[in-house]
Motif scaffolding. Sequence first.
Motif, mmCIF file in Angstrom:
data_model
loop_
_atom_site.group_PDB
_atom_site.id
_atom_site.type_symbol
_atom_site.label_atom_id
_atom_site.label_comp_id
_atom_site.label_asym_id
_atom_site.label_seq_id
_atom_site.Cartn_x
_atom_site.Cartn_y
_atom_site.Cartn_z
ATOM 1 N N ALA A 141 34.519 24.527 -27.740
ATOM 2 C CA ALA A 141 35.465 25.530 -28.232
ATOM 3 C C ALA A 141 34.859 26.391 -29.341
ATOM 4 C CB ALA A 141 36.738 24.850 -28.734
ATOM 5 N N LYS A 142 33.832 25.904 -30.016
ATOM 6 C CA LYS A 142 33.185 26.640 -31.112
ATOM 7 C C LYS A 142 31.955 27.416 -30.648
ATOM 8 C CE LYS A 142 35.752 24.734 -34.367
ATOM 9 N NZ LYS A 142 36.612 25.458 -35.251
ATOM 10 N N ARG A 143 31.612 27.321 -29.384
ATOM 11 C CA ARG A 143 30.392 27.935 -28.853
ATOM 12 C C ARG A 143 30.385 29.460 -29.036
ATOM 13 N NH1 ARG A 143 28.739 29.547 -23.340
ATOM 14 N NH2 ARG A 143 26.476 29.433 -23.313
ATOM 15 N N GLU A 144 31.465 30.113 -28.648
ATOM 16 C CA GLU A 144 31.518 31.570 -28.753
ATOM 17 C C GLU A 144 31.476 32.027 -30.208
ATOM 18 O OE1 GLU A 144 34.329 35.294 -27.383
ATOM 19 O OE2 GLU A 144 34.446 33.417 -26.268
ATOM 20 N N ASP A 145 32.139 31.301 -31.090
ATOM 21 C CA ASP A 145 32.117 31.627 -32.510
ATOM 22 C C ASP A 145 30.705 31.527 -33.068
ATOM 23 O OD1 ASP A 145 33.416 32.202 -35.098
ATOM 24 O OD2 ASP A 145 32.809 30.148 -35.574
ATOM 25 N N ALA A 146 29.965 30.498 -32.671
ATOM 26 C CA ALA A 146 28.582 30.329 -33.144
ATOM 27 C C ALA A 146 27.710 31.490 -32.684
ATOM 28 C CB ALA A 146 28.017 29.000 -32.656
ATOM 29 N N ALA A 147 27.875 31.910 -31.436
ATOM 30 C CA ALA A 147 27.101 33.039 -30.920
ATOM 31 C C ALA A 147 27.412 34.312 -31.700
ATOM 32 C CB ALA A 147 27.387 33.243 -29.434
#
Length: 74
Positions: free
Chosen positions: A49-55
Amino acid sequence: MDIFDKVELQDCPICGGAGLLEEENGNSFYVACMDCGSRSVNIDYKEEAKREDAAQRAADLWNTGKVISSHPGE
């Protein structure tokens, strides 16, 4: 839409080359210059769920000029 298509990257703040968003080991993102090798720091994520935020955070660092230069002496 793929995460790599959503993130907008500006040109390299060091040399003006093209930046490329990279995912490392399925747990972090960084942006690297295709020409000079400068890069942002890795932004880690632990949950999908945090993948897009990290990118997006890696891209934001790149776009604001917060990069590590690979040139000797810098």
